[in-house]
Scaffold this motif. Sequence first.
Motif, PDB file in Angstrom:
ATOM      1  N   TRP A  76       0.812  -1.216   0.000  1.00  0.00           N
ATOM      2  CA  TRP A  76       0.000   0.000   0.000  1.00  0.00           C
ATOM      3  C   TRP A  76       0.847   1.267   0.000  1.00  0.00           C
ATOM      4  N   ARG A  77       2.045   1.206   0.543  1.00  0.00           N
ATOM      5  CA  ARG A  77       2.920   2.386   0.579  1.00  0.00           C
ATOM      6  C   ARG A  77       3.545   2.669  -0.781  1.00  0.00           C
ATOM      7  N   LEU A 101       1.889   2.754  -3.686  1.00  0.00           N
ATOM      8  CA  LEU A 101       0.927   3.325  -4.629  1.00  0.00           C
ATOM      9  C   LEU A 101       1.320   4.759  -4.983  1.00  0.00           C
ATOM     10  N   THR A 102       0.828   5.247  -6.094  1.00  0.00           N
ATOM     11  CA  THR A 102       1.158   6.614  -6.514  1.00  0.00           C
ATOM     12  C   THR A 102       0.495   7.669  -5.650  1.00  0.00           C
ATOM     13  N   GLU A 103      -0.611   7.319  -4.999  1.00  0.00           N
ATOM     14  CA  GLU A 103      -1.293   8.240  -4.086  1.00  0.00           C
ATOM     15  C   GLU A 103      -1.582   7.500  -2.778  1.00  0.00           C
ATOM     16  N   PRO A 104      -1.415   8.176  -1.640  1.00  0.00           N
ATOM     17  CA  PRO A 104      -1.679   7.523  -0.347  1.00  0.00           C
ATOM     18  C   PRO A 104      -3.146   7.122  -0.200  1.00  0.00           C
ATOM     19  N   VAL A 105      -3.360   6.062   0.560  1.00  0.00           N
ATOM     20  CA  VAL A 105      -4.724   5.613   0.858  1.00  0.00           C
ATOM     21  C   VAL A 105      -4.935   5.652   2.370  1.00  0.00           C
TER      22      VAL A 105
END
Length: 77
Positions: free
Chosen positions: A14-15, A17-21
């Motif tokens: 998850w870290r 990804l191009t954008e944080p979630v």
Amino acid sequence: MAYGHPVPAGTPWWRELTEPVPEEVSREDGRRTFGLMELAVRGQGSARHLHATLLGGVTAERVLLNVHPARARSCTT
């Protein structure tokens, strides 16, 4: 050919990804998410059959389909 596995707790996935979630999205416990890592096929209908067969016994809350960015435009649902 198709394969995948449960996404483990503490995964760095998850870290990356191009954008944080949000935390509620990225929280993993080793059972919550199944990652479909590879799907390679020839012929019409093969991908659908492999996908259904692989995921038929999966009890995860959600499934991630990993797609190479160069192929993302050709993916359909």
